[in-house]
Scaffold this motif. Structure first.
Motif, PDB file in Angstrom:
ATOM      1  N   LEU A   1       2.139   5.990  -6.506  1.00 49.52           N
ATOM      2  CA  LEU A   1       3.301   5.817  -5.638  1.00 49.52           C
ATOM      3  C   LEU A   1       4.496   6.584  -6.182  1.00 49.52           C
ATOM      4  O   LEU A   1       5.261   6.089  -7.007  1.00 49.52           O
ATOM      5  N   ALA A   2       4.664   7.807  -5.716  1.00 52.29           N
ATOM      6  CA  ALA A   2       5.808   8.613  -6.129  1.00 52.29           C
ATOM      7  C   ALA A   2       7.010   8.373  -5.220  1.00 52.29           C
ATOM      8  O   ALA A   2       8.149   8.518  -5.643  1.00 52.29           O
ATOM      9  N   ARG A   3       6.773   8.003  -3.979  1.00 52.44           N
ATOM     10  CA  ARG A   3       7.847   7.751  -3.017  1.00 52.44           C
ATOM     11  C   ARG A   3       7.384   6.687  -2.039  1.00 52.44           C
ATOM     12  O   ARG A   3       6.190   6.369  -1.963  1.00 52.44           O
ATOM     13  N   ALA A   4       8.314   6.155  -1.280  1.00 54.70           N
ATOM     14  CA  ALA A   4       8.005   5.033  -0.389  1.00 54.70           C
ATOM     15  C   ALA A   4       6.923   5.383   0.627  1.00 54.70           C
ATOM     16  O   ALA A   4       6.099   4.542   0.987  1.00 54.70           O
ATOM     17  N   GLU A   5       6.902   6.631   1.090  1.00 57.60           N
ATOM     18  CA  GLU A   5       5.905   7.025   2.087  1.00 57.60           C
ATOM     19  C   GLU A   5       4.478   6.891   1.571  1.00 57.60           C
ATOM     20  O   GLU A   5       3.534   6.746   2.359  1.00 57.60           O
ATOM     21  N   ASP A   6       4.303   6.918   0.252  1.00 52.23           N
ATOM     22  CA  ASP A   6       2.960   6.801  -0.317  1.00 52.23           C
ATOM     23  C   ASP A   6       2.346   5.424  -0.081  1.00 52.23           C
ATOM     24  O   ASP A   6       1.133   5.239  -0.243  1.00 52.23           O
ATOM     25  N   LEU A   7       3.164   4.447   0.300  1.00 55.21           N
ATOM     26  CA  LEU A   7       2.640   3.116   0.604  1.00 55.21           C
ATOM     27  C   LEU A   7       1.739   3.126   1.829  1.00 55.21           C
ATOM     28  O   LEU A   7       0.996   2.170   2.053  1.00 55.21           O
ATOM     29  N   VAL A   8       1.812   4.201   2.631  1.00 52.15           N
ATOM     30  CA  VAL A   8       0.965   4.282   3.823  1.00 52.15           C
ATOM     31  C   VAL A   8      -0.507   4.174   3.448  1.00 52.15           C
ATOM     32  O   VAL A   8      -1.322   3.614   4.195  1.00 52.15           O
ATOM     33  N   GLY A   9      -0.881   4.666   2.306  1.00 54.35           N
ATOM     34  CA  GLY A   9      -2.277   4.630   1.896  1.00 54.35           C
ATOM     35  C   GLY A   9      -2.682   3.363   1.181  1.00 54.35           C
ATOM     36  O   GLY A   9      -3.844   3.245   0.741  1.00 54.35           O
ATOM     37  N   GLU A  10      -1.765   2.402   1.029  1.00 53.97           N
ATOM     38  CA  GLU A  10      -2.047   1.168   0.302  1.00 53.97           C
ATOM     39  C   GLU A  10      -2.092  -0.044   1.234  1.00 53.97           C
ATOM     40  O   GLU A  10      -1.569  -0.010   2.348  1.00 53.97           O
ATOM     41  N   THR A  11      -2.736  -1.104   0.759  1.00 56.16           N
ATOM     42  CA  THR A  11      -2.747  -2.373   1.486  1.00 56.16           C
ATOM     43  C   THR A  11      -1.509  -3.169   1.100  1.00 56.16           C
ATOM     44  O   THR A  11      -1.265  -3.413  -0.077  1.00 56.16           O
ATOM     45  N   LEU A  12      -0.734  -3.560   2.102  1.00 62.19           N
ATOM     46  CA  LEU A  12       0.481  -4.334   1.846  1.00 62.19           C
ATOM     47  C   LEU A  12       0.155  -5.817   1.971  1.00 62.19           C
ATOM     48  O   LEU A  12      -0.148  -6.313   3.068  1.00 62.19           O
ATOM     49  N   LEU A  13       0.164  -6.514   0.857  1.00 61.95           N
ATOM     50  CA  LEU A  13      -0.105  -7.951   0.841  1.00 61.95           C
ATOM     51  C   LEU A  13       1.130  -8.706   1.308  1.00 61.95           C
ATOM     52  O   LEU A  13       2.260  -8.286   1.051  1.00 61.95           O
ATOM     53  N   ARG A  14       0.918  -9.828   1.970  1.00 57.43           N
ATOM     54  CA  ARG A  14       2.039 -10.584   2.539  1.00 57.43           C
ATOM     55  C   ARG A  14       2.154 -11.943   1.868  1.00 57.43           C
ATOM     56  O   ARG A  14       1.173 -12.637   1.672  1.00 57.43           O
ATOM     57  N   ASP A  15       3.388 -12.257   1.535  1.00 58.00           N
ATOM     58  CA  ASP A  15       3.730 -13.539   0.934  1.00 58.00           C
ATOM     59  C   ASP A  15       4.427 -14.369   2.001  1.00 58.00           C
ATOM     60  O   ASP A  15       5.377 -13.889   2.640  1.00 58.00           O
ATOM     61  N   PHE A  16       3.976 -15.598   2.228  1.00 54.49           N
ATOM     62  CA  PHE A  16       4.530 -16.430   3.292  1.00 54.49           C
ATOM     63  C   PHE A  16       6.049 -16.531   3.168  1.00 54.49           C
ATOM     64  O   PHE A  16       6.581 -16.867   2.114  1.00 54.49           O
ATOM     65  N   GLY A  17       6.764 -16.218   4.259  1.00 52.45           N
ATOM     66  CA  GLY A  17       8.218 -16.317   4.268  1.00 52.45           C
ATOM     67  C   GLY A  17       8.928 -15.012   3.983  1.00 52.45           C
ATOM     68  O   GLY A  17      10.148 -14.947   4.081  1.00 52.45           O
ATOM     69  N   THR A  18       8.201 -13.948   3.601  1.00 50.74           N
ATOM     70  CA  THR A  18       8.828 -12.647   3.380  1.00 50.74           C
ATOM     71  C   THR A  18       8.322 -11.666   4.429  1.00 50.74           C
ATOM     72  O   THR A  18       7.213 -11.801   4.939  1.00 50.74           O
TER      73      THR A  18
END
Length: 309
Positions: A176-193
């Motif tokens: 992850l060099a920049r925010a756009e690199d998150l496109v290739g990752e799984t974003l886990l979700r925490d209840f309430g966020t």
């Protein structure tokens, strides 16, 4: 005294009135829905009035029920408080603290040895639950609640505030060099966020990203991230030890404020009793080592702990 209805029926009535649901009241009281319905009928028969009505498939209090539940709730609170005081008198030095499992696991337990060493005269009991406890009814001395505040009929003060920022394992962070690199990752979700706030600040639309599992317990979401299962929008206060130990990495500087905080709460007047005061002072000293970002103005409806939350 002969005019008093059964105490059991009053407790059931209060639970149904609070939830406006026979099913949820039954779950809370650990009885069947039929038993709840029967106790409500017993109370209505004893009073000679209807306390509930069904309207468009929803349960509503009648005007008599609305008036009655206020008195019943106060009476049960007084009975609970008096009972807690009696129990306390019989067990000097005992103290019960209630909090969310995630707070106990990630923040409290790593520091608790210091309190036990400093106060050997206090026998501390840690009660963890996702449900909001009734301090008087459940015999809880004090609690850490996670929410936006506004706790009526309680002494409350902010213990920890938080910010949110992406967090992940070191191998994932290396990608992850920049925010756009998150496109290739799984974003886990925490209840309430909500990821949308942080991504929006970065100029990104959440629709582009792959959302993974949602966790009710923040510590479980953090463990999934530590195990390399994805990236969480982590709580800075809860994650501090994992960040300092290198188990988690916050790859970006950008943070968003969070409209919930960890609050110390107890019944009014209990904050100055010896055991509660000792724990309260210790918690405040521990929390003083943490940054204290301002609490964000509420931008959305945040479920309450689940909170102490």
């Amino acid at each position: 005294m002969n005019t008093l209805p059964p105490l059991k029926s009053l407790r059931v009535f209060e639970a149904v009135a609070r939830h406006l649901s026979f099913t949820r009241a039954a779950d809370e009281l650990c009885v069947t829905q039929g038993a709840v319905s029967q106790q409500v009928r017993v109370l209505e028969d004893a009073l000679g009035v209807k306390l509930f009505r069904r309207q468009h498939r929803e349960l509503r209090l009648t005007s008599a029920g609305e008036r009655y539940v206020l008195a019943v709730r106060e009476a049960l609170r007084l009975i609970g408080a008096a009972t807690a005081e009696l129990r306390k008198d019989q067990q000097p030095g005992r103290l019960t603290l209630s909090c969310l499992p995630s707070f106990a696991h990630k923040w409290l337990m790593p520091r608790l040895g210091d309190f036990i060493e400093a106060h050997p005269e206090i026998s501390l009991r840690i009660h963890t639950s996702f449900e909001v406890v009734d301090l008087a009814r459940d015999g809880i001395d004090c609690a850490i609640r996670h929410g936006p505040g506004g706790y009526r009929d309680l002494f409350a003060e902010v213990l920890l505030t938080e910010e949110l920022t992406p967090m992940c394992s070191p191998p994932v962070a290396a990608r992850l060099a920049r925010a756009e690199d998150l496109v290739g990752e799984t974003l886990l979700r925490d209840f309430g966020t909500e990821w949308a706030d942080w991504l929006g600040q970065a100029g990104l639309s959440s629709e582009r990203f792959r959302m993974g599992a949602e966790f009710l317990d923040s510590s479980m979401a953090m463990q999934a991230a530590i195990d390399g299962r994805g990236v969480i929008l982590g709580h800075t206060a809860l994650a501090r030890d994992d960040l300092e130990a290198g188990r988690l990495v916050a790859p970006f500087e950008a943070r968003v404020p969070y409209d919930c905080a960890h609050w110390f709460v107890c019944l009014p007047g209990r904050e100055t009793t010896a055991e509660v005061q000792a724990l309260r002072d210790w918690l405040k000293r521990q929390a003083a080592a943490f940054p204290t970002p301002a609490i964000a103005a509420a931008r959305r409806s945040v479920p309450q702990p689940l909170p102490f939350d």
